[in-house]
Design a protein around this motif. Structure first.
Motif, short mmCIF file in Angstrom:
data_model
loop_
_atom_site.label_atom_id
_atom_site.label_comp_id
_atom_site.label_asym_id
_atom_site.label_seq_id
_atom_site.Cartn_x
_atom_site.Cartn_y
_atom_site.Cartn_z
N THR A 66 10.42 -20.36 11.74
CA THR A 66 10.31 -20.27 13.20
C THR A 66 11.48 -19.49 13.78
N TYR A 67 12.68 -19.80 13.32
CA TYR A 67 13.87 -19.09 13.82
C TYR A 67 13.81 -17.60 13.48
N LEU B 253 21.19 -24.93 12.14
CA LEU B 253 20.87 -25.95 11.14
C LEU B 253 22.10 -26.75 10.70
N SER C 247 11.41 -24.67 9.95
CA SER C 247 12.39 -24.36 11.00
C SER C 247 12.96 -22.96 10.80
#
Length: 118
Positions: free
Chosen positions: A20-21, A35, A17
């Motif tokens: 990806t961010y 998050l 994650s």
């Protein structure tokens, strides 16, 4: 064992994650806010972000070590070949060997790979 596998998958999902961010161009603060919605602690998220940056830096250093080492090996071999050809053209049985350059290149490549693995 099953709990450990589930925990490993969860940790890897968090890392993915964050990757990806980061690829989407989000700032560290935006990533932390996203998050935190998943009930993660900010300090843990910051640690994950730091680990991802370190991973990127390690990959960059590996590429640089391989490139530098390869250039040194190629240049060393070319110089050795030219030295041999020059001595051959001069009808001489003696020529200079520059194996230090080649060995330095090989050591640089191996060193980069060892540092990347650790």
């Amino acid at each position: 064992m099953i709990k450990q596998d589930a925990a490993s998958r969860t940790i890897e999902a968090i890392h993915e994650s964050v990757r990806t961010y980061l690829k989407q161009g989000l700032t560290n603060e935006q990533i932390i806010e996203k998050l935190k919605e998943e009930n993660l602690e900010p300090y843990y998220i910051e640690t994950v972000i730091d680990n991802i940056y370190k991973e990127y830096e390690d990959k960059k250093n590996l590429k640089n070590a391989i490139l530098t080492g390869s250039i040194l090996v190629i240049v060393g071999l070319v110089i050795n070949m030219l030295s041999y050809r020059l001595s051959e053209n001069m009808n001489s049985s003696a020529f200079l060997l520059f194996w230090g350059i080649v060995v330095t290149g090989i050591v640089t490549i191996i060193r980069g790979m060892i540092l990347y693995r650790s």
